[in-house]
Design a protein around this motif. Structure first.
Motif, short mmCIF file in Angstrom:
data_model
loop_
_atom_site.label_atom_id
_atom_site.label_comp_id
_atom_site.label_asym_id
_atom_site.label_seq_id
_atom_site.Cartn_x
_atom_site.Cartn_y
_atom_site.Cartn_z
N PHE A 27 33.74 41.92 36.53
CA PHE A 27 34.41 43.22 36.50
C PHE A 27 34.24 43.93 37.83
O PHE A 27 34.22 45.16 37.91
CB PHE A 27 33.86 44.08 35.35
CG PHE A 27 34.06 43.43 34.02
CD1 PHE A 27 35.26 43.54 33.34
CD2 PHE A 27 33.04 42.68 33.45
CE1 PHE A 27 35.45 42.92 32.12
CE2 PHE A 27 33.22 42.06 32.22
CZ PHE A 27 34.43 42.18 31.56
N ALA A 28 34.11 43.17 38.91
CA ALA A 28 33.80 43.70 40.23
C ALA A 28 34.99 44.43 40.85
O ALA A 28 36.14 44.15 40.55
CB ALA A 28 33.36 42.57 41.15
N GLU A 29 34.68 45.34 41.75
CA GLU A 29 35.69 46.05 42.53
C GLU A 29 36.08 45.25 43.77
O GLU A 29 37.21 45.30 44.22
CB GLU A 29 35.16 47.43 42.95
CG GLU A 29 35.09 48.42 41.83
CD GLU A 29 36.47 48.81 41.30
OE1 GLU A 29 37.42 48.93 42.10
OE2 GLU A 29 36.58 48.96 40.08
N SER A 30 35.14 44.51 44.32
CA SER A 30 35.38 43.76 45.55
C SER A 30 36.26 42.53 45.29
O SER A 30 35.95 41.71 44.42
CB SER A 30 34.03 43.30 46.12
OG SER A 30 34.20 42.24 47.02
N PRO A 31 37.34 42.37 46.05
CA PRO A 31 38.18 41.17 45.90
C PRO A 31 37.38 39.87 46.12
O PRO A 31 37.64 38.87 45.45
CB PRO A 31 39.25 41.34 46.98
CG PRO A 31 39.35 42.81 47.18
CD PRO A 31 37.94 43.32 47.00
N THR A 32 36.39 39.90 47.01
CA THR A 32 35.57 38.72 47.26
C THR A 32 34.77 38.35 46.02
O THR A 32 34.70 37.17 45.64
CB THR A 32 34.61 38.97 48.45
OG1 THR A 32 35.39 39.35 49.59
CG2 THR A 32 33.79 37.75 48.76
#
Length: 91
Positions: A27-32
């Motif tokens: 559920f991360a915000e970072s595309p990586t």
């Protein structure tokens, strides 16, 4: 116990990546980080069941079965915050 957990117990003893790593990764915000979560899902023994369950439940967001959901729709990749670049950058 949910249906996915029951299927895991019946079909495999291999641990699922989402149970091995920090759940925030899916559920991360970072595309990586999102791309890492999608990669980890590729070899998951219940990937297909996870994806079909997410589609049935109309999951609003997160990585499910190796696919990224945003606003309940599967999208190819997460865009970073801010304005889009004027020139396309190779990933």
């Amino acid at each position: 116990m949910d249906a996915l957990a029951e299927e895991v117990e019946e079909e495999t003893v291999e641990p699922m990546p989402c149970r091995q790593f920090d759940a925030e990764l899916w559920f991360a915000e970072s595309p990586t980080d999102v791309e890492l979560a999608k990669q980890l899902c590729l070899d998951c023994p219940v990937r297909t069941a996870c994806l079909s369950g997410a589609l049935e439940r109309h999951e609003p967001w997160g990585v499910w079965g190796g696919e990224l959901f945003l606003s309940g729709v599967v999208v190819p990749r997460k865009r970073p915050r801010g304005r889009p670049r004027k020139v396309e950058v190779a990933a």
